[in-house]
Design an enzyme around this catalytic site. Structure first.
Site: not given
Lengths: 325, 271
Positions: B181, B210, B228
Site C-alpha cells: 500500500r 492513487e 497498481h
C-alpha cells in the site's frame, strides 16, 4: 613466442575490474588502443603494435589479416562471439577466448524481467501511468502460473532461466542440439523443435547465433505456435525474422514479446516499435557493474595465461581440443 | 410482524482485497431500530503469486535502473546519452517487511535469483514457512537489506512505517519495492532519498494518493512505476471473483464467511 613483458593491447579501457588490471599491468605491458580509426589502426599494427601478443576485444576477417604475427590470442570480453571470424583466426594461428560464465546470471535475470513484463502485458501499464492515465484502459495480463515455458537452447543460460522460472509456477520444456542428462535438465522434458513450438505458451531463445540458428524462428515457425504465444529473446536478434515477428504481433498471433536484442542493432523494425505489446530494451543483457567486472577479469586472465604459456580458461568451442588449430 | 434475518446483498461486489461486505438487518419486535453488523471478507491467497510476480518484475527493473534505457529505445535513441549500469541480484540481501503469503512468495522467487532472504514480521515463522529466511528486528531489516520489499498490510500501526528516519538508517544504494500500500511509505521522504542517491532506485505499484503519483517520482529517472496492477491478470481476477462468490454463497447458506478478515475472526458472531 614469449617476451619478457608481453604486450597486451586493449580495445576498450577496463572500467570495473581495476584491481585485476593493475595486477596484469605488473606482469605485462598493457596499453589501451590509441588508433582513432580502422586505417590508422592498420598502420599502427605495422609499427607500435607490431609485437602485441594478446588483444582484449572484437573482429572481422580483414582486420584479422592485418594483425601482426606475434599476435596469438584474442580475448573477447563477452559470451557471444559471432562478431569474430573464428575461421580467419584459426587460419592465422590465433586462439580466441570468450567469457561465457559471467554472463549467465545477468542474462537469465533479464530474461525473467522480459518474460514477466510480456506475459503480464506491463508495457502498456508503464506507458499509461507516465501519460497521466494511471491504469485507465489498460488490459489484463496473464499469470505465469501453470504455463509452459519452452526454452530453445539449454546451455548455461537456458538452465539458469529454468531455475528462476520454477518459483513462478512455470513448467519448462526444452529443445537443444543434444539431449541433456536428467540431472542437467533438472527434470525438464526434452522435446523436438516442432513440439516445443506447438506446446509452449512462452518461448525463450538461448542459442548462439551461427549459420544454423540464423532465422530459426520465421513466419513458418510462428504459424506453428499456439495462439497468443509470448516470445522472449535475450540471445541474438537475427535468430528471429524480426519483420515476421512484428507482423504476427500486430495480428495478435503473438500476444506480446520481450526483447533485448534485434536483427540490426541499434535499428529496430518500425512495426515492432509501433506495437505497445512489445517490451523493448536496448541490449542490456550484462550491463551490471558486477557482471562486467567479472567479464573483464576473465578476459584479462585469459590474456595473461596466453602470454605466459599457461592453459587458457575459456577457448571458444570451435577451437577446442579435437578441432583444428 | 417479526422479521427474521433479512440479508441485503450489496449491489456492488467489490473485488479489492479488503472490500466485500454483507449487511444483516435486524428488526427487533418493537421497533425498527436497525443495527448493522457487517461482516467483512477479503481475498487472501488468491492475490499472492500475482503480486509477488510484480514485486520481482519491479525489483529486476529497479536493479537495472531500467527506466532510462527503456524510454530511450522507444524514442529511437537506443540506450540514451549516458547509459548507466545496474546491479545483479546475486548475493544481495532481500529484506521482506511482512512475511505473510505474499512476502513468502516474494522470498521464494528472490532465492531463485541467488538472493539471501531476511524478514521482519510481527512474530517469527516456523522453519517450514521460513524456508531458510532469517528473522531479524525491524531495525536490522532496515539497516542491512540491499533490497527492501514491503509486503505488510496497511493498518494504523503501519502508516508511514517507512519514513525519513528509516531512510536515514538504510544502506546507501538500497532499492525499495512496494506492492503493498502506498501509505506505508512517506512518499516525499522517498523522493528525497532517491534524489540524494541514498536510494539507488525504487519499484512501485502503489502510491499514497492513487491515482496521483508524486511529481518527484515521475521526474526521477531511477524508478519503475506501475499503476497498481498487482493482481491484474485474467486468472487471478477470476480466482478472486470465485472467492468472493464463495463467501457470498456461504453467507447465504450458513451465515458465515469463508475468508473473514482476521480482525473480525477473534470476535464471536454477534448474530
Amino acid at each position: 613466442m614469449r617476451h619478457p613483458r608481453p604486450q597486451i593491447l586493449f580495445f576498450n579501457p577496463v572500467r570495473h575490474a581495476l584491481r585485476k588490471y593493475q595486477e596484469l599491468a605488473s606482469v605485462a605491458q598493457v596499453e589501451v588502443i590509441s588508433s582513432t580509426n580502422r586505417l590508422e589502426f592498420f598502420k599502427d599494427l605495422e609499427k607500435k603494435y607490431k609485437d602485441i601478443t594478446a588483444i582484449y576485444s572484437k573482429f572481422d576477417a580483414e582486420l584479422i589479416q592485418k594483425l601482426p604475427a606475434s599476435l596469438k590470442f584474442i580475448c573477447h570480453n563477452g559470451a557471444g562471439y559471432d562478431a569474430i571470424d573464428i575461421q580467419a583466426c584459426t587460419a592465422r594461428g590465433i586462439t580466441v577466448t570468450n567469457a561465457p560464465d559471467p554472463v549467465t546470471n545477468a542474462t537469465a535475470d533479464l530474461t525473467l524481467f522480459l518474460l514477466l513484463g510480456a506475459i503480464r502485458q506491463l508495457n502498456p501499464s508503464l506507458g499509461s501511468l507516465r501519460k497521466g492515465a494511471f491504469k485507465t484502459g489498460v488490459d489484463f495480463g496473464h499469470d505465469p502460473q501453470g504455463k509452459i515455458l519452452g526454452i530453445i537452447g539449454m546451455g548455461r543460460i537456458g538452465r539458469a532461466v529454468k531455475r528462476r522460472a520454477e518459483p513462478f509456477g512455470l513448467k519448462t520444456i526444452y529443445h537443444n542440439r543434444n539431449q541433456l542428462t536428467e540431472a542437467e535438465a533438472a527434470g525438464a522434458p526434452y522435446v523436438s523443435f516442432h513440439e516445443l513450438l506447438t506446446k509452449s505458451d512462452i518461448i525463450s531463445l538461448h542459442v548462439p547465433l551461427n549459420s544454423q540458428t540464423r532465422y530459426m524462428i520465421g513466419a513458418d515457425e510462428i504459424a506453428k505456435m499456439k495462439d497468443s504465444v509470448v516470445i522472449v529473446n535475450t540471445a541474438r536478434g537475427a535468430i528471429i525474422d524480426e519483420a515476421a515477428m512484428a507482423a504476427a504481433l500486430d495480428s495478435g498471433k503473438i500476444a506480446s514479446v520481450g526483447l533485448d536484442v534485434y536483427e540490426n542493432e541499434p535499428e529496430i523494425n518500425k512495426t515492432l516499435m509501433g506495437n505497445e505489446r512489445a517490451l523493448l530494451i536496448p541490449h542490456l543483457g550484462t550491463h551490471t557493474t558486477e557482471t562486467l567486472a567479472a567479464m573483464e577479469s576473465l578476459a584479462m586472465e585469459n590474456a595473461r595465461r596466453g602470454c605466459f604459456g599457461e592453459s587458457l580458461l575459456t577457448v571458444v568451442t570451435e577451437q577446442q581440443e579435437g578441432k583444428s588449430l | 410482524m417479526e422479521l427474521d434475518m433479512i440479508t441485503l446483498m450489496l449491489k456492488h461486489v467489490l473485488l479489492e482485497v479488503k472490500l466485500q461486505s454483507r449487511a444483516l438487518l435486524y428488526c427487533p419486535r418493537r421497533s425498527l431500530t436497525l443495527r448493522l453488523d457487517i461482516q467483512v471478507s477479503h481475498t487472501p491467497v488468491a492475490v499472492n503469486s500475482a503480486t509477488a510476480d510484480i514485486a520481482i518484475f519491479l525489483m529486476l527493473g529497479a536493479l537495472r535502473r531500467i527506466h532510462i534505457p527503456y524510454t530511450a529505445i522507444r524514442a529511437s535513441r537506443w540506450r540514451g546519452p549516458s547509459p548507466q549500469l545496474g546491479h545483479d541480484p546475486q548475493d544481495k540481501v532481500l529484506g521482506i517487511l511482512g512475511m505473510g503469503g505474499i512476502g513468502r512468495d516474494v522470498a521464494a522467487r528472490g532465492k531463485a535469483f541467488g538472493m539471501k532472504i531476511q524478514y521482519y514480521n510481527r512474530s517469527p515463522l516456523s522453519p517450514e514457512l521460513e524456508q531458510g529466511a532469517k528473522y531479524v528486528s525491524f531495525e536490522e531489516l532496515i539497516r542491512t537489506s540491499d533490497v527492501l520489499s514491503l509486503n505488510c498490510s496497511l493498518t494504523k500501526a503501519t502508516i508511514g512505517i517507512i519514513g525519513k528516519k528509516e531512510f536515514e538508517l538504510m544502506k546507501t544504494g538500497v532499492i525499495i519495492i512496494n506492492t503493498a500500500r502506498g501509505k506505508l511509505i512517506d512518499e516525499a521522504a522517498l523522493v528525497e532519498a532517491l534524489n540524494s542517491g541514498k536510494v539507488f532506485s525504487a519499484g512501485l505499484d502503489v502510491y499514497e494518493e492513487e491515482p496521483e503519483v508524486h511529481t518527484g517520482l515521475l521526474q526521477n529517472p531511477n524508478v519503475v512505476l506501475l499503476p497498481h496492477v498487482g493482481t491484474s491478470t485474467v486468472e487471478t481476477q477470476r480466482n478472486m471473483e470465485l472467492l468472493v462468490l464463495d463467501n457470498l454463497a456461504n453467507a447465504l447458506k450458513n451465515g458465515q464467511l469463508v475468508t473473514q478478515v482476521p480482525e473480525q475472526k477473534t470476535q464471536a458472531s454477534k448474530l
